[in-house]
Motif scaffolding. Sequence first.
Motif, short mmCIF file in Angstrom:
data_model
loop_
_atom_site.label_atom_id
_atom_site.label_comp_id
_atom_site.label_asym_id
_atom_site.label_seq_id
_atom_site.Cartn_x
_atom_site.Cartn_y
_atom_site.Cartn_z
N ALA A 166 7.90 -5.20 14.42
CA ALA A 166 6.77 -4.62 13.40
C ALA A 166 7.42 -4.87 11.98
CB ALA A 166 6.39 -3.28 13.66
N LEU A 167 8.71 -4.45 11.77
CA LEU A 167 9.51 -4.71 10.53
C LEU A 167 9.42 -6.20 10.23
CD1 LEU A 167 12.55 -2.34 10.67
CD2 LEU A 167 10.60 -2.35 9.12
N ALA A 170 6.07 -7.51 9.51
CA ALA A 170 5.67 -7.05 8.08
C ALA A 170 6.25 -7.77 6.89
CB ALA A 170 6.05 -5.56 7.80
N GLN A 173 4.75 -10.89 5.97
CA GLN A 173 3.63 -10.80 4.90
C GLN A 173 4.29 -11.17 3.52
OE1 GLN A 173 1.68 -7.14 5.90
NE2 GLN A 173 0.96 -7.69 7.65
N ARG A 174 5.26 -10.56 3.23
CA ARG A 174 5.85 -10.81 1.94
C ARG A 174 6.75 -12.01 1.74
NH1 ARG A 174 7.97 -4.82 -0.21
NH2 ARG A 174 7.60 -3.61 1.84
N ARG A 192 1.18 -8.73 19.96
CA ARG A 192 1.21 -7.42 19.53
C ARG A 192 1.25 -7.22 18.05
NH1 ARG A 192 4.48 -2.13 22.01
NH2 ARG A 192 3.96 -0.74 20.14
N PHE A 193 2.15 -7.97 17.35
CA PHE A 193 2.21 -7.79 16.08
C PHE A 193 1.67 -9.01 15.39
CE2 PHE A 193 5.30 -4.91 17.82
CZ PHE A 193 5.02 -3.67 17.17
N ILE B 85 10.94 7.36 4.44
CA ILE B 85 9.87 6.71 5.29
C ILE B 85 9.02 7.87 5.51
CG2 ILE B 85 9.54 5.24 7.32
CD1 ILE B 85 11.37 4.03 5.45
N ARG B 102 -1.45 -4.57 3.17
CA ARG B 102 -0.51 -5.61 3.62
C ARG B 102 0.88 -4.90 3.22
NH1 ARG B 102 -1.38 -10.54 4.83
NH2 ARG B 102 0.55 -11.35 3.90
N SER B 103 1.98 -5.33 3.94
CA SER B 103 3.29 -4.76 3.46
C SER B 103 3.69 -5.09 2.09
CB SER B 103 4.23 -5.34 4.49
OG SER B 103 5.79 -4.96 4.17
N TYR B 123 3.67 0.42 1.10
CA TYR B 123 3.37 0.23 2.76
C TYR B 123 4.65 -0.53 3.21
CZ TYR B 123 -1.52 1.61 2.31
OH TYR B 123 -2.45 2.28 2.04
N LEU B 124 5.10 -0.04 4.26
CA LEU B 124 6.26 -0.73 4.67
C LEU B 124 6.02 -1.82 6.14
CD1 LEU B 124 9.23 -0.90 3.70
CD2 LEU B 124 9.64 0.84 5.56
N PHE B 125 5.45 -1.13 6.95
CA PHE B 125 5.23 -1.82 8.14
C PHE B 125 4.05 -1.07 9.02
CE2 PHE B 125 8.54 0.90 9.41
CZ PHE B 125 8.40 1.61 10.87
N GLU B 126 3.42 -1.76 10.05
CA GLU B 126 2.58 -1.15 10.81
C GLU B 126 2.99 -1.02 12.10
OE1 GLU B 126 -1.12 -3.20 10.89
OE2 GLU B 126 -2.30 -1.69 11.85
N LEU B 127 2.76 -0.10 12.69
CA LEU B 127 3.05 -0.01 14.34
C LEU B 127 1.92 0.72 15.02
CD1 LEU B 127 5.22 -0.22 16.44
CD2 LEU B 127 6.28 1.68 15.61
N ASP B 128 1.46 0.28 16.07
CA ASP B 128 0.19 1.16 16.66
C ASP B 128 -0.76 1.58 15.92
OD1 ASP B 128 1.70 0.35 19.24
OD2 ASP B 128 2.96 2.48 18.72
N TRP B 131 0.30 2.96 9.61
CA TRP B 131 1.36 2.34 8.55
C TRP B 131 2.33 3.37 8.45
CZ3 TRP B 131 2.03 -2.25 6.60
CH2 TRP B 131 1.11 -3.27 6.62
N ILE B 134 7.18 3.61 2.37
CA ILE B 134 8.34 4.31 1.81
C ILE B 134 7.97 4.66 0.38
CG2 ILE B 134 8.80 1.80 0.91
CD1 ILE B 134 11.74 2.56 1.52
#
Lengths: 569, 368
Positions: A166-167, A170, A173-174, A192-193, B85, B102-103, B123-128, B131, B134
């Motif tokens: 996920a990191l 993300a 995206q940047r 999934r991501f 976080i 968006r991140s 926003y840092l990241f999305e999981l399941d 979000w 930080i």
Amino acid sequence: MPRSIGGVKGTPRAFATLDLGAATTATALIGRVAGRWRLLGALAAPASAPADVLLELLAERIRLADPDLAAAAGLARGSTQDIPHLVARSSVPGTVAVLAASARALEPLTVAVARSGWRWRGASGDRLHAGAMTALLLDPTVSVAVVGAGDPPGGDERAGLPELVALAAAATQRRPDLTVVLAGSAGNLRTRFGLPGRDGRLRGLRRGDQESAAGVARPASNDVSAHPRVLLVPRDVEGGVEWAALTAALAGLRRDPAESRQAMTAALGGLAGALDRRVELLEIGLDGGLRASATPGPTAGSSHVRAVQGAGAALVPYELGEARLEAVQAWSTQPFDRHRLRDRLLELRAAPWTGVAGDGARLRLAAARAALSRLAALTPEIGDGPAPDLVVMAGGAFAPAPAAAILLALADAVRRPAAIQVVFDHARLLGPLGTVSDPVERDILVADLAGDLLLPLGSIVMPGGIRPGRRAGRVIVDSPAGTMTMGLDHGALEFTPVPPGEQATVLLESAEPVLLGSYGRRLSVDVAGGVGGLLIDLRDVPLRLPDRREARRELLARWEDSAWPGGTA
Amino acid sequence: MRARWSAAGSAADANRPAGPGDGDPARDADPAGDAGFSLLAVRRTIDPVLTVRLALAPGDQPLVAAGDQVVAGSALARRLREPMIRGAGRVGRGERAAVAPRSGQRWAPEPGAGIDPDLAGEYLFELDGRWRVIAGEIADPLEAPVDGIVTSVSGGAGISLATTASGVLGSTVLGGPARGRLAIAATPGGELRASAIDVGRAGEILVVGARIDAEALTRARAMGVRGVVVGAMPSKERRDFMASEARQRASRQRLPPFAVLVLDGTLRRPISSPVMAILETLEGREVGIVADPPCLAFEMAVDAPALPVPPTDLVRIRAGALAGAEGRWAGMAGPRRFPGGVWLETGRVELDGGETISVPLGDLERFA
């Protein structure tokens, strides 16, 4: 950039080679003499020196030394710009961010990345929080992110792996320019991501790519046209080396036939074929190191080459951590404390062309030994293979050192029971010659120049299995200069002058079997001479050094004194 | 010791300090018609037009956008002191964003969501489907060290400024960015002791000679000094200073930003005369220290005197027993054998005392 010197078989009577290294610009002029290509001269200067000025200065010296030869080669004043050039160029390795869920899982991944020529920075989910990992991925010096996990993931990886992917997703995206490599079971989380790269899966590396003359692997199929690039690589073990596909995929991302180390690997195949000998190349430069081995094939151009590049095998690695500092200190004969040693090494990295004379020379070779040791540790599959007949030393780390000192540095750092001849790519021709794209033309050139590009340093005879505490027998060296006899004493180290072009026979007589290619009580090998002579090395294989720093330094200094004519002070 | 050579050049060209390498340094500088001179390593002293990059970390809040014009001292961003976080569940309820985030996008808690409204982040990241952001409670301003136009803002990575400033180039910057009035506090080969720094130096950027230790740096910061320009700084002093800087950064009562510009490297050697002459010219002026590129940034007014230009054939010995010594290039001396059987290309250097010596080309640098 020319990849061919054009009419090698035709009109040109001379061409120039340029090896544009990170620290040094090396130039050479090659001329057609008596129907074959010969090295006319070579000159090197700090990397900031303009190559055309360097070339013209070299041509001027050739004109002064041998006007007829210069005229025959067409080296008139100002002509060096007009002759063909072969250019190889060192590139600063990019940085790979390696993410794993645990420190345990991170370690083999970083080893695989370290073998690909990239610099790397690692982070594991159990040691670093997500903010710091994101900072790592957004660092502009990082161009590739590797997220890896075993397949199936280990117990310590399952919980943290989705967050790592996920990191990475993300971060893209940047930074759409970021290339993401999902290794092992991390690849199962791609969809999934929402990561692109459906066609990006590596469908297995073509073996020929990995072991080609270029020496680098490239993906057989990867959809890299759209950003972000996402490559999937399986976890595999090849020849006892874990994550081989990851190494190959990353090496493929750096593929550039004009890059010095890749080009040297290409030329090495031709050299092995031309000499019909197993050849190993050990190169240490400012930004990395290279170890390659080439075995001649049954036909021309069929040499089997394998190569490993490592940014960590640089003379002074970018990341000069405590362990690396300790490794240099272990080889240093100078009484520097750690802080002083670090300062000296940082200066060496900042201006590698300085301080070559005096005590800087010994420091440089201490750093080179540590780099060779790191390179040897990175390349077990080459080191564990059959010993080569010929070792080619290359790179700026060794350039200014006397021949005997290079022989000793090699014997110190890369130990195997064998008799090997050691030569030096003194004019730094291997890289530029390797840029010739036509393999046939390249092999002809390398074969023509083999005698000139390799400066014979000498030979090392390093028997194994000599036990301490007893006089096991004797060594008899029979050379044109006479016969020399020494005891087969454990720990002894002896240089014997055998000039270049001469041969000597070394006879080992032992009460107990010793290992030199094969086990025996009476073994005889023919060795070639060189500028540094013949080194009989009866020390332990692997080398054991005293734990106490002073005792170790004293012992190293005693060995070094035998290799440095007149000392370095 | 003051610079031995005087200012030259025209005021109109002040923003672009002339030098032997104003065009292509390697080709321009050939004072004796000697090709060997151009083989020497070139030391760039000035970057005539700086593009500055200021680093941001994830969670830091940029306060400017691309195209904004900023003046020195204006706030560019808020830097989080202790980023944390936060879980997505809590964010989801107070989410302000009307579209899918968006991140890197900014996040602020919805009023009434039960979250401290000062707790802003990104926003840092999305999981399941949830979000993570930080965020942090305390932030420090990141100020522009020089005037300029913001060319890019990359959340979590950095801000780029196109400036009209020039920069005296160094090798490393620790801390910063910082801004202050330039003052010469020691000779080029000297050293500034901690006891010599008092509160009268507050607001200044000090040129402290060949070296400085961590103790003097700590005192300088405590006295309100904004920065230090030093010839060299050993790695141990760097480590100690950075540890002190980290502790200071973590404290509640922060002092103003402080930066150290190291001109050369880690081994002691005097500040070179071309650089010292420029620093003397800039004394008393407002300057900034920036890390990328590592330099002392300064603006040159059109009517200001031109920066001094070193003699074209000036060379400096970079390593060995004579490290830091300067002299005039006197031509190639050819390959020479040095102790240990090392053969090196050498050049002749006429030292200031009149003595002429042969030095390996690699140990020499010339200025551009």
